[in-house]
Structures are given as C-alpha cells and as structure tokens.
Design an enzyme around this catalytic site. Structure first.
Site, PDB file in Angstrom:
ATOM      1  N   LYS A 113       0.871  -1.105  -0.032  1.00  0.00           N
ATOM      2  CA  LYS A 113      -0.078   0.040   0.236  1.00  0.00           C
ATOM      3  C   LYS A 113       0.990   1.352  -0.227  1.00  0.00           C
ATOM      4  O   LYS A 113       0.603   2.729  -0.665  1.00  0.00           O
ATOM      5  CB  LYS A 113      -0.760  -0.148   1.388  1.00  0.00           C
ATOM      6  CG  LYS A 113      -2.166  -1.255   1.071  1.00  0.00           C
ATOM      7  CD  LYS A 113      -3.644  -0.891   2.249  1.00  0.00           C
ATOM      8  CE  LYS A 113      -4.541  -1.968   1.264  1.00  0.00           C
ATOM      9  NZ  LYS A 113      -5.509  -1.239   2.867  1.00  0.00           N
ATOM     10  N   LYS A 199      -7.224 -10.926 -10.695  1.00  0.00           N
ATOM     11  CA  LYS A 199      -8.192 -10.770  -9.311  1.00  0.00           C
ATOM     12  C   LYS A 199      -9.790  -9.902  -9.482  1.00  0.00           C
ATOM     13  O   LYS A 199      -8.791  -8.595  -9.684  1.00  0.00           O
ATOM     14  CB  LYS A 199      -8.212 -10.343  -7.949  1.00  0.00           C
ATOM     15  CG  LYS A 199      -8.308 -11.024  -7.353  1.00  0.00           C
ATOM     16  CD  LYS A 199      -7.893 -11.115  -6.021  1.00  0.00           C
ATOM     17  CE  LYS A 199      -8.680 -10.280  -4.450  1.00  0.00           C
ATOM     18  NZ  LYS A 199      -8.624 -10.364  -3.226  1.00  0.00           N
ATOM     19  N   LYS A 202     -12.573  -4.002  -7.521  1.00  0.00           N
ATOM     20  CA  LYS A 202     -12.915  -2.408  -8.071  1.00  0.00           C
ATOM     21  C   LYS A 202     -12.140  -0.900  -8.218  1.00  0.00           C
ATOM     22  O   LYS A 202     -12.992  -0.856  -9.088  1.00  0.00           O
ATOM     23  CB  LYS A 202     -13.598  -1.614  -6.989  1.00  0.00           C
ATOM     24  CG  LYS A 202     -15.162  -2.076  -6.437  1.00  0.00           C
ATOM     25  CD  LYS A 202     -16.327  -1.113  -5.949  1.00  0.00           C
ATOM     26  CE  LYS A 202     -15.524  -1.005  -4.178  1.00  0.00           C
ATOM     27  NZ  LYS A 202     -15.322  -1.183  -3.093  1.00  0.00           N
TER      28      LYS A 202
HETATM   29  P1  AMP Z   1     -11.586  -5.967  -0.396  1.00  0.00           P
HETATM   30  O1  AMP Z   1     -12.516  -4.856  -0.704  1.00  0.00           O
HETATM   31  O2  AMP Z   1     -10.215  -6.063  -1.675  1.00  0.00           O
HETATM   32  O3  AMP Z   1     -10.562  -6.183   1.316  1.00  0.00           O
HETATM   33  O4  AMP Z   1     -12.266  -7.101  -0.074  1.00  0.00           O
HETATM   34  C1  AMP Z   1     -12.789  -7.931   1.003  1.00  0.00           C
HETATM   35  C2  AMP Z   1     -12.826  -9.515   1.574  1.00  0.00           C
HETATM   36  O5  AMP Z   1     -13.596  -9.491   0.099  1.00  0.00           O
HETATM   37  C3  AMP Z   1     -11.978  -9.738   1.524  1.00  0.00           C
HETATM   38  O6  AMP Z   1     -12.865 -10.984   2.200  1.00  0.00           O
HETATM   39  C4  AMP Z   1     -11.864 -10.561   0.601  1.00  0.00           C
HETATM   40  O7  AMP Z   1     -11.153 -11.542   0.163  1.00  0.00           O
HETATM   41  C5  AMP Z   1     -12.786 -10.969  -0.552  1.00  0.00           C
HETATM   42  N1  AMP Z   1     -12.500 -10.626  -1.934  1.00  0.00           N
HETATM   43  C6  AMP Z   1     -12.097  -9.074  -2.508  1.00  0.00           C
HETATM   44  N2  AMP Z   1     -12.096  -9.524  -4.168  1.00  0.00           N
HETATM   45  C7  AMP Z   1     -13.040 -10.915  -4.580  1.00  0.00           C
HETATM   46  C8  AMP Z   1     -12.488 -11.865  -5.888  1.00  0.00           C
HETATM   47  N3  AMP Z   1     -12.478 -11.060  -7.256  1.00  0.00           N
HETATM   48  N4  AMP Z   1     -13.250 -12.632  -5.711  1.00  0.00           N
HETATM   49  C9  AMP Z   1     -13.094 -13.248  -4.236  1.00  0.00           C
HETATM   50  N5  AMP Z   1     -13.264 -12.202  -3.148  1.00  0.00           N
HETATM   51  C10 AMP Z   1     -12.770 -11.780  -3.378  1.00  0.00           C
END
Ligand code: AMP
Length: 335
Positions: A113, A199, A202
């Site tokens: 980050k 992956k 957003k």
């Molecule tokens: P983040 O906002 O990226 O921190 O994600 C919040 C939660 O969603 C975390 O538990 C991530 O592991 C899950 N997550 C985020 N992106 C994905 C994805 N493309 N596929 C599966 N799980 C996801």
C-alpha cells in the site's frame, strides 16, 4: 452451550462487488447460525489511504445497508461501525506499546500500500496510520475476544500479528486474551471480466467487476462483453475468462446448468453465448432480492440510523468491559 465468537470486518470503500460477495459476505451470512458473529464496518481503517470525508461517511452508511440487504441480520449478529466504538482506538494505543516496530515493518500489505501511495498523487504520503493499521486490526479482533476470524491468504499475516500481540500482552500482564484462530472456508475467487488473469477488483475500473446491486441490464451487458478466449490456451486448457464464467454459474448454485455446460465444453460443442446467457441470468436471479431489499432499506433513513446506533451500542458495551479489564491489568486508572 455458548457459541464460539467469529469476528470479521470490511472497509467502507464503496460498492460491494460479486467477488466480495462470493469470497466474503456470503460466508458471513452463513456463519450467523453457527457462531456468535460480530461484524464491523471499519471506517477508521479506510482513513489510512487517501480518501474524501464526504464519501467516507456516505460509504459507511451504504455499506451498513448493503450488508443487511445481502443477508446479514442485525438481530442475530452484532454489526458495528468502528468509529462509533471508540474503545477500539484506546485499545490500539495500549497494544501499540506491546508491538514492535520491526514486526510492523515486515507487513507485506504495508509495503504494497505504501508503494501504491508513493506512485500516486504528489500530495499523498504514507501515514503513521497505515503503518500501525494492523494494531488497530488486532484491537478490532481482541476487544471482542474473538475465537475465529475468517481469513483469506492476504490477511493471514495480520491475524498472526494479532495472535502475537495477544500472547505478548498475556505474558506481560496475565492471561487474558484468547488467541484468535483462522477460520478457513472454501470460497470461490472471481476474476476480472475484462482481464480474467487478474482478480476482480473495483480499483481496476468499471468494466472489470459487477456490483452486487448493479441493474439487471448492466449485469447482462457486462457478462456479454466478458473476455472469453484470449487466443489459444496451451494444451487445450480452459481459458481463464471461460473458467471464470463457469465459476460464477457454480457460485450462484446453478449446478445442473454448470454440469450441462461443462459437458458441452468437454465435447467441444459449447457456445460461449449460452455460457454467458446462463451466467448473466444466474447473477440477475441471485442478486434481485438484494436489490429490492437495498431499495426498501435506503428509503427508511430513520430505521437505518436506529439500527446503526443500536448495533454499535451492543458492541460498545462489550468493548467497554474488555477495556476496563485491560486498564486494570496494565496499571491505568479506571473509573
Ligand atoms: P477487499 O475490499 O479487496 O479488501 O475485499 C473484501 C473481501 O472480499 C475480502 O475478504 C476479500 O478476500 C474478498 N474478495 C475481494 N475480491 C475478491 C474476488 N475477486 N474474489 C473473491 N473474493 C474477493
């Protein structure tokens, strides 16, 4: 019999996408019956990266609504807003004093980050908040004496730090905190629609993800334009874009359709149009009740305000008790 406690948090950084839903939120919903669940919308964590105050407040309320619309039940689980439970930040200071500078410097997310910030706008800087973020996370977990934390691979290091903090605190001040354990659940990982080697996220831009509350025609349109074959995979392996559409169909619970389409794929007769139609329809069907619930909740601002206050109050009364015990143990004045 007392249920074990599960804790998990999400940052209010905007819309939930279907990757977040299948990878995290759906699991939270399912855990509600088996565990005593505490879930947090962690607005203080969102301040560690560049942000807009107006958006943060809106996103925090929206995330609270969205989690309920997606199936969290504030009667079954505690759903708190982090900044409304100030005991988290007080405990963070106390934990900062049992956390070494060295272990915080080794956090890979801090490195990732801070690189991201340094590459961004000239006015941004890497804050001390970003550096000590995992200590706040340890306070989020330990203040509720959570037994389990559902984790993905990217959070394992932070949970280990929380365990280290618990152990160090207990060694120094007397056995008090349980060591939170990871709760692993098999969850699908969704890939970007436009760049399926990466992956779904957003930050990559609108065409890469599908929002959990996105309009039906927009969902169908995005699935239709999803990248399928990127040009001849070696060894007849399924291309990542096609595999991603299969993952979506399976995640939506459409197992018969999944098997039939896979059969077509294996005998070389699969039309990608059919695959996309099924994926689009499955997503529209799955998300329709969420959209309706979100609309209904969004109209009732008083109800939302009341739910936020009541749920955060439950969290505060628990957190207050832990903090009082901690003050007692650490030699602070209490009262
Ligand atoms: P983040 O906002 O990226 O921190 O994600 C919040 C939660 O969603 C975390 O538990 C991530 O592991 C899950 N997550 C985020 N992106 C994905 C994805 N493309 N596929 C599966 N799980 C996801």
């Amino acid at each position: 019999m007392n249920k074990k406690r599960v804790l998990s948090c999400i940052q209010p950084t905007g819309e939930i996408h279907i990757g977040n839903y299948f990878g995290a939120v759906r699991n939270w919903v399912n855990l509600q019956d088996k565990y005593d669940c505490v879930y947090g919308v962690v607005d203080l964590h969102a301040m560690t990266m560049p942000y807009s105050p107006k958006e943060l407040r809106q996103n925090t309320v929206q995330m609270f609504i969205d989690l309920i619309a997606a199936g969290l039940d504030p009667q079954k689980s505690v759903l708190f807003v982090q900044s409304l439970v100030p005991q988290h930040t007080e405990l963070t200071w106390i934990f900062s004093c049992v956390t070494s500078y060295g272990e915080l410097s080794r956090m890979t997310q801090f490195k990732d980050k801070s690189d991201q910030i340094e590459k961004g706008s000239k006015n941004s800087f890497v804050s001390a908040g970003l550096f000590s973020y995992p200590v706040l996370q340890a306070a989020d977990i330990l203040i509720y004496k959570a037994d389990f934390v559902p984790v993905g691979k990217d959070q394992e290091q932070h949970l280990e730090l929380s365990r280290n903090i618990a152990v160090r605190f207990n060694n120094q001040f007397g056995q008090y905190f349980p060591e939170p354990q990871p709760l692993y659940t098999e969850v699908p990982k969704l890939m970007s629609l436009a760049d399926p080697e990466k992956k779904m996220s957003k930050s990559m831009g609108n065409k890469h993800f599908i929002g959990l509350f996105e309009a039906e025609d927009s969902i169908r349109k995005k699935v239709k334009s999803a990248v399928t074959d990127t040009g001849g995979q070696a060894g007849g392996q399924m291309s990542p874009g096609v595999a991603n559409l299969f993952t979506i169909i399976k995640a939506c619970g459409k197992l018969n359709e999944y098997e039939a389409l896979l059969n077509d794929y294996n005998n070389g007769s699969l039309q990608y149009k059919d695959l996309k139609d099924v994926a689009g329809n499955s997503l529209v069907e799955l998300t329709r009740p969420f959209r309706l619930k979100r609309e209904e909740l969004s109209k009732d601002t008083q109800l939302i305000r009341r739910l936020i206050n009541e749920s955060s109050e439950k969290a505060r009364s628990f957190a207050e008790k832990t903090l009082n015990d901690v003050k007692e143990l650490t030699g602070l004045l209490n009262g």
